[in-house]
Design a protein around this motif. Structure first.
Motif, PDB file in Angstrom:
ATOM      1  N   ARG A  49       0.777  -1.068  -0.086  1.00  0.00           N
ATOM      2  CA  ARG A  49       0.173   0.149  -0.027  1.00  0.00           C
ATOM      3  C   ARG A  49       0.878   0.959   0.023  1.00  0.00           C
ATOM      4  O   ARG A  49       0.701   2.261   0.741  1.00  0.00           O
ATOM      5  N   THR A  50       1.905   1.456  -0.943  1.00  0.00           N
ATOM      6  CA  THR A  50       2.807   2.237  -0.982  1.00  0.00           C
ATOM      7  C   THR A  50       2.658   2.771  -2.646  1.00  0.00           C
ATOM      8  O   THR A  50       2.885   1.900  -3.350  1.00  0.00           O
ATOM      9  N   ALA A  51       2.993   4.016  -2.647  1.00  0.00           N
ATOM     10  CA  ALA A  51       3.053   4.563  -4.303  1.00  0.00           C
ATOM     11  C   ALA A  51       3.808   5.348  -4.541  1.00  0.00           C
ATOM     12  O   ALA A  51       4.139   6.391  -3.598  1.00  0.00           O
ATOM     13  N   LEU A  65      -4.698   8.037  -5.926  1.00  0.00           N
ATOM     14  CA  LEU A  65      -3.883   7.115  -5.150  1.00  0.00           C
ATOM     15  C   LEU A  65      -4.047   7.188  -3.504  1.00  0.00           C
ATOM     16  O   LEU A  65      -4.304   6.208  -3.050  1.00  0.00           O
ATOM     17  N   PHE A  70      -3.582   4.256  -0.361  1.00  0.00           N
ATOM     18  CA  PHE A  70      -1.929   4.308  -0.669  1.00  0.00           C
ATOM     19  C   PHE A  70      -1.530   5.557   0.138  1.00  0.00           C
ATOM     20  O   PHE A  70      -1.637   6.573   0.124  1.00  0.00           O
ATOM     21  N   ARG A  71      -0.217   5.256   0.742  1.00  0.00           N
ATOM     22  CA  ARG A  71       0.832   5.984   1.227  1.00  0.00           C
ATOM     23  C   ARG A  71       1.760   6.752  -0.117  1.00  0.00           C
ATOM     24  O   ARG A  71       2.241   5.678  -0.479  1.00  0.00           O
ATOM     25  N   VAL A  72       1.640   7.872  -0.444  1.00  0.00           N
ATOM     26  CA  VAL A  72       2.085   8.456  -1.791  1.00  0.00           C
ATOM     27  C   VAL A  72       3.044   9.199  -1.434  1.00  0.00           C
ATOM     28  O   VAL A  72       3.151  10.240  -0.830  1.00  0.00           O
TER      29      VAL A  72
END
Length: 224
Positions: A49-51, A65, A70-72
């Motif tokens: 869940r990271t972008a 995102l 997501f953590r962006v």
């Protein structure tokens, strides 16, 4: 005669246009694409869940995102002020965005991003920088990762007077050469390519000032 445009002048153009909300010939303010939206909706919990959004511009892909959970990390060479203003107190997802002021080619990818987005930025880089950046992103991918790239290939630029233009150092790949590079870097990934003609007109003269083939690449790394 071919005239060279400095990268510094390109950087200055976007540093002025984006904070002031100018919608240029390339449609900077455009909403996220249907292909991207479909991809985002298809991503399941196997994907980290990271972008990473390289060259976030006005921030539409970054915001999409973050809303999706997501953590962006949002990277661009422009000041972060305009993106921070858009985020404001937008909701629980707002704290998940980390703006970084940095040239895309200078950003070090040192973590496993579940989603990587690079829209309309890679063609400004040298071919070496494109290969280095994407190779690093692939090397850090350890799960069911997804990369979404939109890249102009086969570029032809011209001034209002019809003089041919080129930005110093840009990759300037043909569609065939670009596909070959992607297939080498993303060996073992599931790849889809979509090609479309793209043209932009000068607002003052109405003449076509930019023509290219837009490559949209969706790369999926099978779950580890």
């Amino acid at each position: 005669m071919l005239q060279s445009i400095s990268k510094a002048s390109v950087h200055a153009f976007y540093a002025d246009a984006i904070p002031h909300g100018r919608n240029t010939a390339e449609n900077l303010q455009a909403a996220t694409s249907e292909r991207f939206n479909t991809l985002l909706e298809s991503i399941d919990n196997q994907t980290p869940r990271t972008a990473l959004d390289l060259g976030y511009g006005v921030g539409n892909y970054t915001l999409a995102l973050a809303r999706a959970g997501f953590r962006v990390v949002a990277v661009d060479q422009i000041p972060c002020t305009s993106l921070l203003r858009r985020i404001g107190s937008a909701g629980d997802w707002a704290h998940q965005i980390e703006p970084r002021r940095c040239l895309a080619e200078d950003f070090t990818i040192d973590e496993d991003f579940g989603v990587v987005v690079a829209k309309d930025v890679l063609h400004y880089l040298t071919r070496h920088d494109v290969e280095t950046l994407l190779t690093r992103a692939v090397a850090q991918a350890h799960g069911a990762n997804h990369h979404y790239l939109e890249v102009f290939t086969g570029i032809a630029r011209s001034s209002p007077s019809g003089q041919l233009l080129r930005i110093e150092g840009e990759a300037d790949c043909s569609p065939t050469a670009f596909q070959h590079v992607i297939e080498e870097i993303y060996a073992g990934w599931d790849l889809s390519f979509h090609w479309s003609d793209h043209a932009e007109q000068d607002s003052r003269t109405g003449r076509t000032c930019f023509e290219a083939t837009r490559a949209t690449v969706i790369a999926a790394n099978p779950a580890a």
